[in-house]
Design a protein around this motif. Structure first.
Motif, PDB file in Angstrom:
ATOM      1  N   CYS A   1       4.220  67.799   5.268  1.00 39.96           N
ATOM      2  CA  CYS A   1       4.454  69.238   5.442  1.00 39.96           C
ATOM      3  C   CYS A   1       5.924  69.567   5.659  1.00 39.96           C
ATOM      4  O   CYS A   1       6.491  69.278   6.720  1.00 39.96           O
ATOM      5  CB  CYS A   1       3.629  69.766   6.610  1.00 39.96           C
ATOM      6  SG  CYS A   1       3.649  71.570   6.735  1.00 39.96           S
ATOM      7  N   LEU A   2       6.535  70.184   4.664  1.00 47.12           N
ATOM      8  CA  LEU A   2       7.956  70.537   4.752  1.00 47.12           C
ATOM      9  C   LEU A   2       8.216  71.570   5.841  1.00 47.12           C
ATOM     10  O   LEU A   2       9.076  71.389   6.703  1.00 47.12           O
ATOM     11  CB  LEU A   2       8.444  71.056   3.397  1.00 47.12           C
ATOM     12  CG  LEU A   2       9.901  71.529   3.357  1.00 47.12           C
ATOM     13  CD1 LEU A   2      10.603  70.998   2.134  1.00 47.12           C
ATOM     14  CD2 LEU A   2       9.980  73.056   3.364  1.00 47.12           C
ATOM     15  N   ILE A   3       7.462  72.661   5.845  1.00 46.85           N
ATOM     16  CA  ILE A   3       7.720  73.728   6.809  1.00 46.85           C
ATOM     17  C   ILE A   3       7.341  73.284   8.220  1.00 46.85           C
ATOM     18  O   ILE A   3       7.907  73.757   9.208  1.00 46.85           O
ATOM     19  CB  ILE A   3       6.984  75.030   6.409  1.00 46.85           C
ATOM     20  CG1 ILE A   3       7.468  76.213   7.243  1.00 46.85           C
ATOM     21  CG2 ILE A   3       5.480  74.861   6.499  1.00 46.85           C
ATOM     22  CD1 ILE A   3       8.936  76.530   7.117  1.00 46.85           C
ATOM     23  N   GLY A   4       6.405  72.329   8.338  1.00 45.51           N
ATOM     24  CA  GLY A   4       6.061  71.791   9.643  1.00 45.51           C
ATOM     25  C   GLY A   4       7.242  71.127  10.317  1.00 45.51           C
ATOM     26  O   GLY A   4       7.366  71.147  11.552  1.00 45.51           O
ATOM     27  N   ILE A   5       8.114  70.526   9.527  1.00 47.61           N
ATOM     28  CA  ILE A   5       9.347  69.927  10.044  1.00 47.61           C
ATOM     29  C   ILE A   5      10.412  70.987  10.258  1.00 47.61           C
ATOM     30  O   ILE A   5      11.027  71.086  11.329  1.00 47.61           O
ATOM     31  CB  ILE A   5       9.860  68.848   9.070  1.00 47.61           C
ATOM     32  CG1 ILE A   5       8.899  67.657   9.027  1.00 47.61           C
ATOM     33  CG2 ILE A   5      11.264  68.406   9.447  1.00 47.61           C
ATOM     34  CD1 ILE A   5       8.876  66.811  10.276  1.00 47.61           C
ATOM     35  N   MET A   6      10.650  71.809   9.250  1.00 47.03           N
ATOM     36  CA  MET A   6      11.757  72.762   9.335  1.00 47.03           C
ATOM     37  C   MET A   6      11.561  73.796  10.433  1.00 47.03           C
ATOM     38  O   MET A   6      12.535  74.305  10.998  1.00 47.03           O
ATOM     39  CB  MET A   6      11.962  73.434   7.974  1.00 47.03           C
ATOM     40  CG  MET A   6      12.493  72.495   6.906  1.00 47.03           C
ATOM     41  SD  MET A   6      12.980  73.377   5.389  1.00 47.03           S
ATOM     42  CE  MET A   6      13.714  72.013   4.456  1.00 47.03           C
ATOM     43  N   ALA A   7      10.307  74.103  10.758  1.00 44.42           N
ATOM     44  CA  ALA A   7      10.031  75.086  11.802  1.00 44.42           C
ATOM     45  C   ALA A   7      10.421  74.580  13.187  1.00 44.42           C
ATOM     46  O   ALA A   7      10.517  75.375  14.135  1.00 44.42           O
ATOM     47  CB  ALA A   7       8.554  75.475  11.791  1.00 44.42           C
ATOM     48  N   GLN A   8      10.676  73.284  13.306  1.00 44.09           N
ATOM     49  CA  GLN A   8      11.049  72.724  14.608  1.00 44.09           C
ATOM     50  C   GLN A   8      12.560  72.771  14.858  1.00 44.09           C
ATOM     51  O   GLN A   8      13.018  72.372  15.924  1.00 44.09           O
ATOM     52  CB  GLN A   8      10.564  71.270  14.721  1.00 44.09           C
ATOM     53  CG  GLN A   8       9.114  71.048  14.345  1.00 44.09           C
ATOM     54  CD  GLN A   8       8.160  72.031  14.976  1.00 44.09           C
ATOM     55  OE1 GLN A   8       8.233  72.293  16.177  1.00 44.09           O
ATOM     56  NE2 GLN A   8       7.252  72.586  14.168  1.00 44.09           N
ATOM     57  N   GLY A   9      13.320  73.260  13.888  1.00 46.25           N
ATOM     58  CA  GLY A   9      14.754  73.428  14.098  1.00 46.25           C
ATOM     59  C   GLY A   9      15.588  72.576  13.159  1.00 46.25           C
ATOM     60  O   GLY A   9      15.125  71.543  12.657  1.00 46.25           O
ATOM     61  N   PRO A  10      16.836  73.006  12.881  1.00 42.94           N
ATOM     62  CA  PRO A  10      17.715  72.299  11.948  1.00 42.94           C
ATOM     63  C   PRO A  10      17.890  70.822  12.294  1.00 42.94           C
ATOM     64  O   PRO A  10      18.070  70.465  13.459  1.00 42.94           O
ATOM     65  CB  PRO A  10      19.045  73.056  12.089  1.00 42.94           C
ATOM     66  CG  PRO A  10      18.645  74.431  12.525  1.00 42.94           C
ATOM     67  CD  PRO A  10      17.457  74.223  13.428  1.00 42.94           C
ATOM     68  N   GLY A  11      17.809  69.980  11.263  1.00 43.51           N
ATOM     69  CA  GLY A  11      18.015  68.556  11.432  1.00 43.51           C
ATOM     70  C   GLY A  11      16.833  67.790  11.990  1.00 43.51           C
ATOM     71  O   GLY A  11      16.917  66.569  12.178  1.00 43.51           O
ATOM     72  N   TYR A  12      15.707  68.471  12.222  1.00 40.99           N
ATOM     73  CA  TYR A  12      14.574  67.813  12.868  1.00 40.99           C
ATOM     74  C   TYR A  12      13.989  66.690  12.016  1.00 40.99           C
ATOM     75  O   TYR A  12      13.351  65.774  12.561  1.00 40.99           O
ATOM     76  CB  TYR A  12      13.484  68.841  13.195  1.00 40.99           C
ATOM     77  CG  TYR A  12      12.277  68.257  13.887  1.00 40.99           C
ATOM     78  CD1 TYR A  12      12.364  67.788  15.196  1.00 40.99           C
ATOM     79  CD2 TYR A  12      11.050  68.168  13.231  1.00 40.99           C
ATOM     80  CE1 TYR A  12      11.254  67.248  15.836  1.00 40.99           C
ATOM     81  CE2 TYR A  12       9.935  67.626  13.859  1.00 40.99           C
ATOM     82  CZ  TYR A  12      10.041  67.170  15.161  1.00 40.99           C
ATOM     83  OH  TYR A  12       8.945  66.635  15.786  1.00 40.99           O
ATOM     84  N   HIS A  13      14.209  66.717  10.701  1.00 47.16           N
ATOM     85  CA  HIS A  13      13.642  65.651   9.872  1.00 47.16           C
ATOM     86  C   HIS A  13      14.139  64.269  10.303  1.00 47.16           C
ATOM     87  O   HIS A  13      13.401  63.292  10.255  1.00 47.16           O
ATOM     88  CB  HIS A  13      13.935  65.891   8.379  1.00 47.16           C
ATOM     89  CG  HIS A  13      15.380  65.863   8.014  1.00 47.16           C
ATOM     90  ND1 HIS A  13      16.204  66.973   8.138  1.00 47.16           N
ATOM     91  CD2 HIS A  13      16.170  64.870   7.514  1.00 47.16           C
ATOM     92  CE1 HIS A  13      17.420  66.667   7.726  1.00 47.16           C
ATOM     93  NE2 HIS A  13      17.424  65.396   7.346  1.00 47.16           N
ATOM     94  N   GLU A  14      15.393  64.187  10.739  1.00 49.23           N
ATOM     95  CA  GLU A  14      15.931  62.899  11.163  1.00 49.23           C
ATOM     96  C   GLU A  14      15.240  62.411  12.439  1.00 49.23           C
ATOM     97  O   GLU A  14      14.892  61.228  12.566  1.00 49.23           O
ATOM     98  CB  GLU A  14      17.432  63.005  11.368  1.00 49.23           C
ATOM     99  CG  GLU A  14      18.201  63.297  10.081  1.00 49.23           C
ATOM    100  CD  GLU A  14      19.690  63.442  10.319  1.00 49.23           C
ATOM    101  OE1 GLU A  14      20.103  63.558  11.497  1.00 49.23           O
ATOM    102  OE2 GLU A  14      20.447  63.440   9.322  1.00 49.23           O
ATOM    103  N   GLU A  15      15.036  63.328  13.387  1.00 47.25           N
ATOM    104  CA  GLU A  15      14.333  62.970  14.624  1.00 47.25           C
ATOM    105  C   GLU A  15      12.903  62.558  14.328  1.00 47.25           C
ATOM    106  O   GLU A  15      12.399  61.556  14.871  1.00 47.25           O
ATOM    107  CB  GLU A  15      14.354  64.158  15.583  1.00 47.25           C
ATOM    108  CG  GLU A  15      13.604  63.908  16.880  1.00 47.25           C
ATOM    109  CD  GLU A  15      13.581  65.135  17.780  1.00 47.25           C
ATOM    110  OE1 GLU A  15      12.675  65.196  18.651  1.00 47.25           O
ATOM    111  OE2 GLU A  15      14.435  66.026  17.610  1.00 47.25           O
TER     112      GLU A  15
END
Length: 247
Positions: free
Chosen positions: A63-77
């Motif tokens: 889920c792309l928006i599931g990650i992006m909704a958590q704030g900028p750069g969250y994909h790395e975390e």
């Protein structure tokens, strides 16, 4: 994720002699809202642990928006903490997120300015735009389809996407994101849009497929899936061509 990625891997040249298996663990989410997306993401660590029971070679968070909704750069975390869960379960596997894959695809294509299509309501599409722009990518134009029901997103007719893209101003764009959501079908339209607009055209699903193949050490070639997957972006790097069935 469960239709387009297997379809792309099935289209790879027979000379590679590959065989893939797919395993899934679902996170609950019905309406695409910030509240449900947050609750969904909280389930991701347990899902990574469950999948690592199967000793997968790579794990993809869809889920792309599931990650992006958590704030900028969250994909790395997210990628780091989910991999740690696989390590703790003695099933170490690299983790890619569709959000991270899309961001890194822009870098691979040297795209600083993009146009995009999203199925979300306006507020969530603005979240995607802010996520890109926080990483230095300008969104020059966009279209949001205002579809909050997750099942309805999967039923959107991808044959309309080229016409939707026709309404975008792509004159200053370096690339076109035809679908910024792995739930919204777009694969059948990617190459047609690329041929029409003369720009690299890709989606969350094609970007995720690139990273799955790259993490497996395989050629990133998928015929008819756009420039990102034409096999040229990792030419010159060492790649293993399997001679037997690989999972």
């Amino acid at each position: 994720m469960e239709t387009e990625i297997p379809a792309m891997l099935d289209e790879r040249p027979e000379l590679y002699g590959e065989s893939f298996t797919f395993h899934s663990s679902r996170m609950r989410m019905q309406s695409v809202t910030e509240e449900e997306l947050e609750r969904m993401d909280e389930q991701s660590e347990d899902c990574a642990t469950l999948l690592s029971d199967a000793r997968c070679d790579v794990i993809a968070y869809a889920c792309l928006i599931g990650i992006m909704a958590q704030g900028p750069g969250y994909h790395e975390e997210s990628e780091a903490k989910l991999r740690e869960r696989t390590v703790e379960n003695d099933g170490d596997a690299p983790v890619v997120t569709s959000a991270g894959a899309l961001v890194r695809a822009l870098d691979r294509l040297e795209a600083d300015r993009v146009a995009l299509i999203a199925p979300y309501v306006e507020e969530l599409t603005r979240t995607v735009i802010d996520y890109f722009e926080s990483g230095g990518v300008e969104v020059v134009d966009y279209e949001t389809l205002e579809c909050p029901d997750n099942l309805e997103v999967a039923e959107l007719d991808q044959r309309n996407l080229v016409d939707v893209a026709d309404g975008l101003n792509t004159d200053d764009a370096d690339a076109l994101v035809l679908s910024s959501c792995v739930q919204m079908p777009s694969l059948a339209a990617v190459q047609a849009a690329e041929d029409r607009f003369g720009l690299p055209v890709f989606s969350a699903a094609t970007a995720t497929t690139y990273e799955i193949l790259d993490e497996l050490g395989l050629s990133t070639q998928v015929p008819g899936a756009g420039r990102l997957l034409d096999g040229g972006l990792n030419e010159g790097s060492e790649r293993t061509v399997p001679t037997a069935a690989d999972d």
